[in-house]
Scaffold this motif. Structure first.
Motif, PDB file in Angstrom:
ATOM      1  N   LEU A 119       0.822  -1.213   0.000  1.00 30.12           N
ATOM      2  CA  LEU A 119       0.000   0.000   0.000  1.00 30.12           C
ATOM      3  C   LEU A 119       0.859   1.267   0.000  1.00 30.12           C
ATOM      4  O   LEU A 119       0.418   2.321  -0.446  1.00 30.12           O
ATOM      5  CB  LEU A 119      -0.923   0.009   1.229  1.00 30.12           C
ATOM      6  CG  LEU A 119      -2.180  -0.863   1.138  1.00 30.12           C
ATOM      7  CD1 LEU A 119      -2.885  -0.929   2.476  1.00 30.12           C
ATOM      8  CD2 LEU A 119      -3.125  -0.354   0.065  1.00 30.12           C
ATOM      9  N   VAL A 120       2.077   1.171   0.508  1.00 28.62           N
ATOM     10  CA  VAL A 120       2.971   2.326   0.525  1.00 28.62           C
ATOM     11  C   VAL A 120       3.397   2.629  -0.915  1.00 28.62           C
ATOM     12  O   VAL A 120       3.835   1.735  -1.638  1.00 28.62           O
ATOM     13  CB  VAL A 120       4.209   2.048   1.402  1.00 28.62           C
ATOM     14  CG1 VAL A 120       5.158   3.238   1.375  1.00 28.62           C
ATOM     15  CG2 VAL A 120       3.789   1.749   2.838  1.00 28.62           C
ATOM     16  N   SER A 121       3.268   3.878  -1.307  1.00 30.20           N
ATOM     17  CA  SER A 121       3.549   4.250  -2.707  1.00 30.20           C
ATOM     18  C   SER A 121       5.023   4.063  -3.055  1.00 30.20           C
ATOM     19  O   SER A 121       5.893   4.729  -2.495  1.00 30.20           O
ATOM     20  CB  SER A 121       3.151   5.708  -2.953  1.00 30.20           C
ATOM     21  OG  SER A 121       1.753   5.826  -3.021  1.00 30.20           O
ATOM     22  N   CYS A 122       5.280   3.152  -4.002  1.00 28.06           N
ATOM     23  CA  CYS A 122       6.649   2.866  -4.422  1.00 28.06           C
ATOM     24  C   CYS A 122       7.049   3.763  -5.586  1.00 28.06           C
ATOM     25  O   CYS A 122       6.225   4.493  -6.147  1.00 28.06           O
ATOM     26  CB  CYS A 122       6.772   1.401  -4.830  1.00 28.06           C
ATOM     27  SG  CYS A 122       5.720   0.991  -6.245  1.00 28.06           S
ATOM     28  N   SER A 123       8.320   3.686  -5.964  1.00 23.49           N
ATOM     29  CA  SER A 123       8.829   4.540  -7.051  1.00 23.49           C
ATOM     30  C   SER A 123       8.197   4.198  -8.393  1.00 23.49           C
ATOM     31  O   SER A 123       8.158   5.037  -9.295  1.00 23.49           O
ATOM     32  CB  SER A 123      10.356   4.408  -7.147  1.00 23.49           C
ATOM     33  OG  SER A 123      10.730   3.067  -7.387  1.00 23.49           O
ATOM     34  N   ALA A 124       7.683   2.973  -8.558  1.00 24.84           N
ATOM     35  CA  ALA A 124       7.041   2.591  -9.827  1.00 24.84           C
ATOM     36  C   ALA A 124       5.728   3.342 -10.041  1.00 24.84           C
ATOM     37  O   ALA A 124       5.268   3.507 -11.173  1.00 24.84           O
ATOM     38  CB  ALA A 124       6.784   1.088  -9.863  1.00 24.84           C
TER      39      ALA A 124
END
Length: 702
Positions: free
Chosen positions: A422-427
């Protein structure tokens, strides 16, 4: 020395081992996995003073050879198995000179494996500043190894370390402990059955065989039988071993370390920490830093992004002018080039993001963020050790989920794995940036707040908050009663090592392009084919429908545009999009967005490449150049309104913030949980959450 000379870097976490690895190898690095396990294996090459090349292997950080997780067990498994391809000819044990006694526990254990070793006292400059005086010559004499004081951060002592590596004898037998005394009969039987010569390796086989992947099921049973036969108590033996080692090390260090000004140690760090880790000020400072980062991502990257965008437009124009018309040219320009261009344009922003992350880690601030987050974690019922995977999730969920192995409590580990994506990743960053640029005005309020940067920050904060909320809900459902401990050292503050920052920027940008590029090229080619062809009867019907108008029109280009748009809707990809459109229409999405949702399951950033390919094939009147221009000019045929309104844009951003749009993450969750139960539950709840969030946002804002 052999031509393929292998050097393993071993050390506690936060001793500067990775910094030394980067310094020794520079850009000559490779990242893969250790055989049989999904643990990162970093290798690289360095040049020794004699001119010989050596392979450097950066092993995972560990506090001792008595591991608490599979991740830490890798260190012993590599160092104990001569048949392992990573088995080193020499070990460089990296120790923190400011905390030598604790670091030497691992040294004493590794020394008992009998591999030639050099002790590198890193942060020696910091030890001097703190008034710690180490008699290096006396320490080397007592330990029986070459000891080299270095400062990897400041590039000090590295050449001396390389000379010590070449001058280290292969006859290595120093030991401060009689290992065999812990379980003499059991150790002898293990040595006899498994053909092992080393007492400590035999002891560790008894201690941790359940974590070793190189041992067969039958061998596990043999070791359990031996342990039962001789009443071998692993926990008791390990406890006694650590106590005896520390007693022996106290004797070794007697007279070695002198404190000249111990009362002044860490004074500056403590003063800074009283502010940045404050329960109120600390959180506000963290939010301000996030704002600066996301503001910079938009403002600093605008010029290089424009250059890249214009460069790809000129390439496409050159291709249309000089390449012969035909299917291959269309595939190259509208498929491959459009797809790659849609990803490469985001390199400046990816580089800026990881530059800031590297600076925060190098200065020691990221450890403080972890410390502050620990307090919040415990309020929602999570383990303190969940902090590391969640913070790491801002970069990528895959290695972050693997790092959850350090959580001993199985239920806490499962919950951490379930919420980390759920944590926004760089992708997700390319998707956010494209959508924000479409629906959020590029304006500055109050003289310094960029609205687009603020919107990006809000998305990242929302994702983290949702992860904590989901963890709290799961904790109530799963009802885990056990608690895991969380021990972490806060390093002193230091200035960032700029060479390391730029190296991180380069490596992360390269990995982004290479890893995403493979998927993007494949998807772009498939998409182009599906968008360029369709059922013959439908295409023939469209050609016949406009044949008369095309021949007699004063503006044939306009008619050709209409034909291209209708053919796209009736192509194989158009048919698929129209099939799923009723499901996504309540969220404000058209069939083109639906196709992007499907393709981006392979990789989130494929959304951008999909849009670039579809709009290139469409060839509509909105084809004014860049992908943003094309999407901005796109009109919904049903409503006559722009497709990308504020409501649609917000809905789509929230969908991507919460949806499990990553095949690799599903695969790693399956690998880590050893089954399909948790990956399917995760996929289901995240998809439902994304759909509901997107639906509410669109219906409220339209």
């Amino acid at each position: 020395m052999e031509n393929n000379f292998k050097i393993a870097l071993v050390g506690n976490p936060n001793t500067g081992k990775s910094t030394l690895f980067n310094l020794l190898t520079g850009l000559n690095q490779k990242i893969g996995n250790f055989p049989g396990v999904t643990v990162d294996r970093k290798t690289g090459e360095t040049k020794l003073p004699s001119g010989r090349r050596a392979t450097i292997i950066d092993l995972p950080g560990c506090y001792s050879l008595n591991p608490k997780s599979n991740d830490e067990a890798i260190v012993f498994e590599v160092l104990a198995n001569k048949l392992d391809r990573n088995y080193p000819d020499l070990i460089v044990l990296v120790a923190d000179a400011t905390n030598l006694r604790r670091n030497l526990l691992l040294f004493s254990q590794v020394a008992d494996l009998g591999i030639p070793m050099v002790l590198a006292l890193n942060m020696s400059d910091l030890a001097n500043v703190q008034g710690i005086d180490i008699n290096v010559d006396a320490l080397a004499q007592k330990l029986g190894v070459l000891v080299v004081p270095i400062s990897a951060r400041n590039d000090q002592g590295i050449e001396v370390l390389k000379k010590a590596i070449e001058n280290t004898s292969s006859n290595f037998q120093p030991s401060i402990l009689e290992v065999k005394s812990f379980a003499p009969e059991a150790i002898e039987e293990v040595k006899s059955i498994f053909k092992i010569e080393n007492d400590y390796i035999a002891l560790q086989f008894l201690n941790q065989h359940h974590l070793l992947t190189s041992i067969s099921e039958a061998q596990h049973k043999v070791l359990e039988t031996i342990a039962t036969k001789y009443n071998f108590n692993s926990k008791e033996v390990q406890s006694n071993e650590v106590q005896q080692r520390y007693r022996a090390l106290s004797t070794v260090l007697s007279g070695i370390i002198k404190l000249k000004s111990a009362n002044k140690r860490f004074q500056l760090t403590e003063k800074i920490d009283s502010i940045v880790t404050h329960k109120v000020y600390g959180l506000l400072i963290f939010l301000f830093i996030l704002f600066v980062i996301f503001n910079a991502i938009f403002s600093w990257a605008s010029v290089p992004m424009d250059l890249i965008e214009n460069g790809f437009m000129q390439l496409a124009e050159l291709g249309k002018n000089y390449l012969p018309p035909g299917v291959l040219t269309d595939l190259l320009l509208d498929g491959v080039l459009a797809g790659i261009g849609g990803i490469v344009i985001f390199i400046p922003q990816i580089a800026i993001l990881f530059a800031f992350i590297s600076i925060l880690e190098d200065t020691g601030y990221m450890a403080r963020v972890t410390f502050m987050m620990d307090k919040i974690m415990r309020k929602v019922g999570l383990s303190g050790k969940s902090v590391v995977p969640l913070i790491g999730g801002f970069a990528c969920a895959v290695p972050s989920i693997m790092s959850a192995r350090t959580i001993e409590n199985s239920k806490d580990r499962i919950i951490t794995i379930m919420v980390t994506p759920l944590v926004s990743c760089s992708a997700r960053l390319p998707v956010y940036i494209l959508l924000i640029s479409l629906v959020i005005p590029s304006e500055t309020v109050w003289g310094f707040i960029n609205l687009q940067g603020l919107a990006l920050m809000v998305l990242y904060v929302i994702s983290l908050v949702m992860a904590l909320v989901a963890a709290w809900v799961m904790k109530l459902v799963i009802k885990a009663k056990e608690r895991s401990y969380f021990i972490m050292e806060l390093p002193v503050y230091r200035s960032p090592r700029w060479r390391n920052v730029f190296l991180t920027m380069f490596e992360k940008s390269k990995a982004f392009v290479v890893q995403a590029g493979k998927v993007i090229i494949a998807i772009s080619i498939i998409l182009w084919v599906l968008a360029s062809y369709g059922p013959a009867d439908r295409f023939n019907e469209i050609d016949n429908k406009y044949a008369f108008e095309l021949q007699n029109s004063d503006d044939p280009t306009h008619i050709e545009t209409i034909i291209a748009s209708e053919k796209l809707e009736n192509s194989y990809i158009g048919i698929m999009g129209k099939f799923i459109e009723p499901v996504i229409k309540p969220l404000g999405y058209d069939w083109k967005i639906g196709i992007a949702l499907i393709t981006s399951f392979a990789a989130r950033e494929a959304f951008v490449a999909t849009m670039a390919t579809i709009y290139s094939v469409d060839g509509g009147e909105e084809d004014t150049g860049t992908i943003r221009d094309k999407m901005s000019a796109s009109i919904n045929s049903s409503t006559g309104l722009p497709v990308y309104t504020f409501a649609t844009g917000v809905s789509l951003m929230l969908f991507y913030a919460f949806a499990m749009q990553c095949m690799s993450t599903v695969a790693i969750v399956y690998r880590e949980t050893k089954g399909w139960k948790w990956p399917l539950i995760q996929l289901g709840y995240m998809t439902a959450l994304a759909y509901v969030a997107g639906l509410i946002a669109y219906q409220l804002l339209k």
